[in-house]
Design a protein around this motif. Sequence first.
Motif, PDB file in Angstrom:
ATOM      1  N   ARG A   6       8.339   6.493   7.996  1.00 32.17           N
ATOM      2  CA  ARG A   6       8.816   5.505   7.015  1.00 32.17           C
ATOM      3  C   ARG A   6       7.676   4.896   6.216  1.00 32.17           C
ATOM      4  NH1 ARG A   6      13.744   1.856   9.585  1.00 32.17           N
ATOM      5  NH2 ARG A   6      15.117   3.612  10.037  1.00 32.17           N
ATOM      6  N   VAL A   7       6.485   4.832   6.797  1.00 29.73           N
ATOM      7  CA  VAL A   7       5.386   4.180   6.087  1.00 29.73           C
ATOM      8  C   VAL A   7       4.446   5.185   5.437  1.00 29.73           C
ATOM      9  CG1 VAL A   7       5.514   2.112   7.495  1.00 29.73           C
ATOM     10  CG2 VAL A   7       4.013   3.980   8.229  1.00 29.73           C
ATOM     11  N   LYS A  58      11.461   7.633   3.703  1.00 33.58           N
ATOM     12  CA  LYS A  58      12.261   6.798   2.804  1.00 33.58           C
ATOM     13  C   LYS A  58      13.589   7.482   2.560  1.00 33.58           C
ATOM     14  CE  LYS A  58      11.909   4.376  -1.594  1.00 33.58           C
ATOM     15  NZ  LYS A  58      11.090   4.155  -2.797  1.00 33.58           N
ATOM     16  N   TYR A  72      10.176   5.705  11.249  1.00 33.94           N
ATOM     17  CA  TYR A  72       9.551   4.601  10.535  1.00 33.94           C
ATOM     18  C   TYR A  72       8.912   5.099   9.258  1.00 33.94           C
ATOM     19  CZ  TYR A  72       7.644  -0.129  10.539  1.00 33.94           C
ATOM     20  OH  TYR A  72       7.370  -1.444  10.280  1.00 33.94           O
ATOM     21  N   SER A 128       2.418  -2.236  14.905  1.00 36.27           N
ATOM     22  CA  SER A 128       3.861  -1.978  14.861  1.00 36.27           C
ATOM     23  C   SER A 128       4.306  -1.077  16.006  1.00 36.27           C
ATOM     24  CB  SER A 128       4.233  -1.337  13.517  1.00 36.27           C
ATOM     25  OG  SER A 128       4.070  -2.258  12.455  1.00 36.27           O
ATOM     26  N   LYS A 137       6.504  -5.843   9.994  1.00 40.56           N
ATOM     27  CA  LYS A 137       7.039  -5.106   8.860  1.00 40.56           C
ATOM     28  C   LYS A 137       5.920  -4.465   8.045  1.00 40.56           C
ATOM     29  CE  LYS A 137      10.090  -5.578   4.848  1.00 40.56           C
ATOM     30  NZ  LYS A 137      10.928  -6.510   4.045  1.00 40.56           N
ATOM     31  N   ILE A 138       6.128  -3.193   7.697  1.00 40.60           N
ATOM     32  CA  ILE A 138       5.188  -2.470   6.843  1.00 40.60           C
ATOM     33  C   ILE A 138       5.991  -1.887   5.690  1.00 40.60           C
ATOM     34  CG2 ILE A 138       3.507  -0.599   6.701  1.00 40.60           C
ATOM     35  CD1 ILE A 138       3.111  -0.809   9.699  1.00 40.60           C
ATOM     36  N   GLU A 139       5.484  -2.021   4.487  1.00 44.18           N
ATOM     37  CA  GLU A 139       6.204  -1.528   3.321  1.00 44.18           C
ATOM     38  C   GLU A 139       6.355  -0.004   3.376  1.00 44.18           C
ATOM     39  OE1 GLU A 139       7.730  -3.324   1.021  1.00 44.18           O
ATOM     40  OE2 GLU A 139       7.106  -5.099   2.172  1.00 44.18           O
ATOM     41  N   VAL A 140       7.495   0.474   2.884  1.00 42.98           N
ATOM     42  CA  VAL A 140       7.777   1.901   2.863  1.00 42.98           C
ATOM     43  C   VAL A 140       6.703   2.650   2.078  1.00 42.98           C
ATOM     44  CG1 VAL A 140       9.397   3.656   2.037  1.00 42.98           C
ATOM     45  CG2 VAL A 140      10.259   1.577   3.143  1.00 42.98           C
ATOM     46  N   ASN A 141       6.225   3.757   2.660  1.00 40.19           N
ATOM     47  CA  ASN A 141       5.246   4.643   2.030  1.00 40.19           C
ATOM     48  C   ASN A 141       3.937   3.946   1.646  1.00 40.19           C
ATOM     49  OD1 ASN A 141       6.925   6.901   2.219  1.00 40.19           O
ATOM     50  ND2 ASN A 141       7.907   6.461   0.254  1.00 40.19           N
ATOM     51  N   SER A 142       3.599   2.863   2.346  1.00 38.75           N
ATOM     52  CA  SER A 142       2.379   2.122   2.009  1.00 38.75           C
ATOM     53  C   SER A 142       1.131   2.704   2.670  1.00 38.75           C
ATOM     54  CB  SER A 142       2.532   0.661   2.426  1.00 38.75           C
ATOM     55  OG  SER A 142       2.735   0.558   3.838  1.00 38.75           O
TER      56      SER A 142
END
Length: 349
Positions: free
Chosen positions: A325-326, A12, A9, A264, A249-254
């Motif tokens: 991913r986050v 990127k 998760y 999540s 859903k969580i934005e990438v690299n947020s």
Amino acid sequence: MIIAIIYAYATKGGVALSSHIMRSKSARNCGISLCQTPNTNVFNDDAASSAQHLTRRSFASLLPFSLLLKGNDATAASPLSAEEADNFKARAERALRPKPPKVLRTRLNLDFAVLLMRSSYNAVDSIDIVPMQQFQKVRQAEYQYYANSLGPGAMQQGDLADPNYFDFISFAQYATINRELNDPAVIFEEQQPVDVGEGQPQQFDTVVVKRDSLVSKSQLAQRHTDIVGNAILNKLIEKFGDTPSAIPKIEVNSRPDAATLLASVKQMVNLFVVNGFAFNATASISKTGTGLGDAAGTEFSVIATSPANLWSGQSLKTAKTLISRVGYSVTKSSVSYSNNQEITIFTIT
């Protein structure tokens, strides 16, 4: 497996890489292990074709611990022979292992079970560390011992939805993988299936396979984890993304705060339960982090009751994908067992 998805998760670009690799390699291991034709949706509503594919061959076996660490020389582990997998030393070690658990476990959703197994087989095939026929040798050495330990009628051979059989196949699969990751070959011969007419016996050609030498041995284990975690998480998102059961859903690299990330992780764990991976499972924050405005330093705990891999113990994968991913990374993790519970603890930065 749960922690591998959490890891996926969080990186990127990992999704595109892993999906491309598996598409380009998927034809190689068909007929050797759990497989489908390229671009087939593994986790779908039609389990019939998967069930037929899974029962085409007899699966068997576990690997003695000494074989997990054994290497022939400085270049590669020697090909595992049937004699080595079932010699006196192997039998002695087998007798010392814990017995398979005789606990009530739910049946897995067949497509989900196939997804879990195939994602790992495809990852192995993509990083080219072992000929796929090695898995059969390992399984064949110890199936009878495992079946006898459970007792008559306790397991249906070839039924991957059966948690006892899934547990066995999981152990056999990761025992083989761990042995090869410890001392992988750069070049090896692999038996690859050839097209034959309907009703004709399967035939194989011997093909020389060369591993990408630019990927060092020390990177292979993480590469395998990345590919497995991405494959499973992508399929969960594809399957449940437009439903009330979707992973938030969580934005990438947020780098979200701990509460957002926990939500999540909890839903991802719930999806494992819904698909029969465990009787029950929970996710929680066991130690608050020291990060200002984010979740850095937070320790999470995932406890699965009667998971399908209770004996094989390989659930430290999927959660890592989700985390990375986050924008976070898992810096410390552990898996322990208490009765019929699998307890996974990990810290992120």
